[in-house]
Design an enzyme around this catalytic site. Sequence first.
Site, PDB file in Angstrom:
ATOM      1  N   ILE A 140      -7.138  -2.531  -0.015  1.00 14.00           N
ATOM      2  CA  ILE A 140      -8.471  -3.097   0.116  1.00 14.00           C
ATOM      3  C   ILE A 140      -9.515  -1.992   0.251  1.00 14.00           C
ATOM      4  CG2 ILE A 140      -8.516  -3.303   2.637  1.00 14.00           C
ATOM      5  CD1 ILE A 140      -9.750  -6.094   2.254  1.00 14.00           C
ATOM      6  N   ASP A 141      -9.074  -0.804   0.714  1.00  9.80           N
ATOM      7  CA  ASP A 141      -9.974   0.346   0.849  1.00  9.80           C
ATOM      8  C   ASP A 141     -10.183   1.088  -0.464  1.00  9.80           C
ATOM      9  OD1 ASP A 141     -10.114  -0.192   3.537  1.00  9.80           O
ATOM     10  OD2 ASP A 141      -8.572   1.253   4.095  1.00  9.80           O
ATOM     11  N   TYR A 161     -11.417  -8.798   9.542  1.00 11.18           N
ATOM     12  CA  TYR A 161     -10.357  -9.767   9.271  1.00 11.18           C
ATOM     13  C   TYR A 161     -10.821 -10.871   8.325  1.00 11.18           C
ATOM     14  CZ  TYR A 161      -7.634  -7.434  12.836  1.00 11.18           C
ATOM     15  OH  TYR A 161      -6.924  -6.479  13.537  1.00 11.18           O
ATOM     16  N   ARG A 195     -10.418  -9.432   4.604  1.00 10.87           N
ATOM     17  CA  ARG A 195      -9.072  -9.280   4.034  1.00 10.87           C
ATOM     18  C   ARG A 195      -8.320 -10.601   3.870  1.00 10.87           C
ATOM     19  NH1 ARG A 195      -4.887  -6.572   8.270  1.00 10.87           N
ATOM     20  NH2 ARG A 195      -4.424  -8.435   9.480  1.00 10.87           N
ATOM     21  N   GLY A 253       0.803  -1.210   0.000  1.00 10.71           N
ATOM     22  CA  GLY A 253       0.000   0.000   0.000  1.00 10.71           C
ATOM     23  C   GLY A 253       0.836   1.259   0.000  1.00 10.71           C
ATOM     24  N   GLU A 261     -14.840   2.181   9.426  1.00 10.82           N
ATOM     25  CA  GLU A 261     -13.977   2.141  10.602  1.00 10.82           C
ATOM     26  C   GLU A 261     -13.399   3.508  10.958  1.00 10.82           C
ATOM     27  OE1 GLU A 261     -10.399  -0.107  10.197  1.00 10.82           O
ATOM     28  OE2 GLU A 261     -10.161   0.393   8.090  1.00 10.82           O
ATOM     29  N   MET A 288     -14.268  -1.797   6.538  1.00  8.54           N
ATOM     30  CA  MET A 288     -12.999  -1.093   6.355  1.00  8.54           C
ATOM     31  C   MET A 288     -13.206   0.234   5.631  1.00  8.54           C
ATOM     32  SD  MET A 288     -10.515  -4.252   5.395  1.00  8.54           S
ATOM     33  CE  MET A 288     -10.076  -5.462   6.631  1.00  8.54           C
ATOM     34  N   GLY A 289     -12.289   1.145   5.895  1.00  4.09           N
ATOM     35  CA  GLY A 289     -12.336   2.467   5.280  1.00  4.09           C
ATOM     36  C   GLY A 289     -11.917   3.525   6.276  1.00  4.09           C
TER      37      GLY A 289
END
Length: 472
Positions: free
Chosen positions: A276-277, A396, A399, A246, A358, A320-321
């Site tokens: 992933i975001d 979790y 991901r 990332g 999040e 997530m985010g």
Amino acid sequence: MGLLCPISSRPAASNPLFDGTEAPEGEVLHCPTMRHLLEPLPSPFTEEGLFGAGFVSDEDRVSLQSLLFATPTSRGASEVQTRLGGLVPRPTSGMAAAAPALMRTLSTPRSSVDTNQDTYFADAAPRFALRAGPRSTIYFQPQTTKMAVVTAGALCPGLNDVIRALVLKALDYGVKEGNILGIRRGYPGFYRKHMKPVQLTRASVEDIHMEGGTVLGTCETGECDVMAVVKMLDLWAIDMLFVIGGRQEISSAGAIQSMCERLNVPCAIVVLPKSIDNDLLMLDKCFGYETAVEEAQKALLAAKVEATSAYRGVGIVKLMGKHSGFIAVKVPFRIEAVISHLEKILDQRGHVVVCIAEGAGQDPFECQETDVGFWLKAEIRKRVPDVDCKYIDPSYILRSIPATSDDRVHCKMVAHGAVHAAFAGYTGVATGQLNNYMVLLPLNLLAQAPRQMDPHGELWGRLRAAIGQPNF
């Protein structure tokens, strides 16, 4: 839609992110190369023409902006500005007048840029990125080329797919199986004595895409001793380093590339960006994002079942985010407004499902807790005491699962683009999808800031229209 246009030569640009030697000044994002240190060779795919698909030219350009907005207030204009990291200048009045006649076009020419506006580059905004893909001329001898692959940062669906595609494409070029090293557990795998590299062969990667996570392991602390990494690249005579990570890992890769150049270590550094975001600037999407969205639906459906099965049930799902809000749309809110709307829906339907990012509540610090989901659950119970509230955190799970079929295709495209870029002599670049084409992007551009969702943009507007949610 593609545009055929001849590229003329003009004087070199003063901004280092612009390549002014092969295109009009300031109009192409500059991607460094090692070609001046290497001897050109014909591609091993030349005879069959890459299975009939042909080659990409160094003169191919991908427009950074495929749609011309007549005004800054046109729907979607602010979101494109955000996605491109502020690189898109506002249209001039002349452009606005011409807009109805332009369906898909190039963004503002350099000559019409207002240099007083707030952009990342004070003198102008580029119009193009270099197209990724196989070149007819390569700069490394495949039979003697040594590669290293490292995964760093948090887990993400598709990591094993990317590793597998990298190895198989390198073998297609003619790289010997014993010459591809897998670095274990992130950058520390270069210099920690108990973390020995592993050989990546066709047999060892054949079925890894069926599993989640990464067979190489990872390191989420962000640790990277740049000098130690460069020392091992030189000691092991690594010609190409592929970094899967990332923004933090991209920044480290940029530092490694700069140190290699400074110390005359001839190693091409190519990044396969991971998020992933989906929060990386410029890119249409990152691998793992679509898989996460698909898996998130299961948690939301579970929360729906819990909520509908209880009297005045509330199901909370945290997704997530932290910065971006593309899995769960993230906007500023006031808890009083949220509770008021929640009570209204409870009275109408008898249950509520709440999806929260999040990173929500951190600005302007509505939530003082580490876990916004627990905080929201406590606030709801305190303010609406007769509800049955359930909280689900699938982070979790999202991901660590294998990639979906769409994500697998994207992983392969990104990996192939990275191998092609390295053999073409590029370094300090990342491969990704922009306007449906694979492109090469400079690392410092991707690393400088996260892409964030516009809380007044089209995505938020579509969500409000779909579920009737007010602004909080």
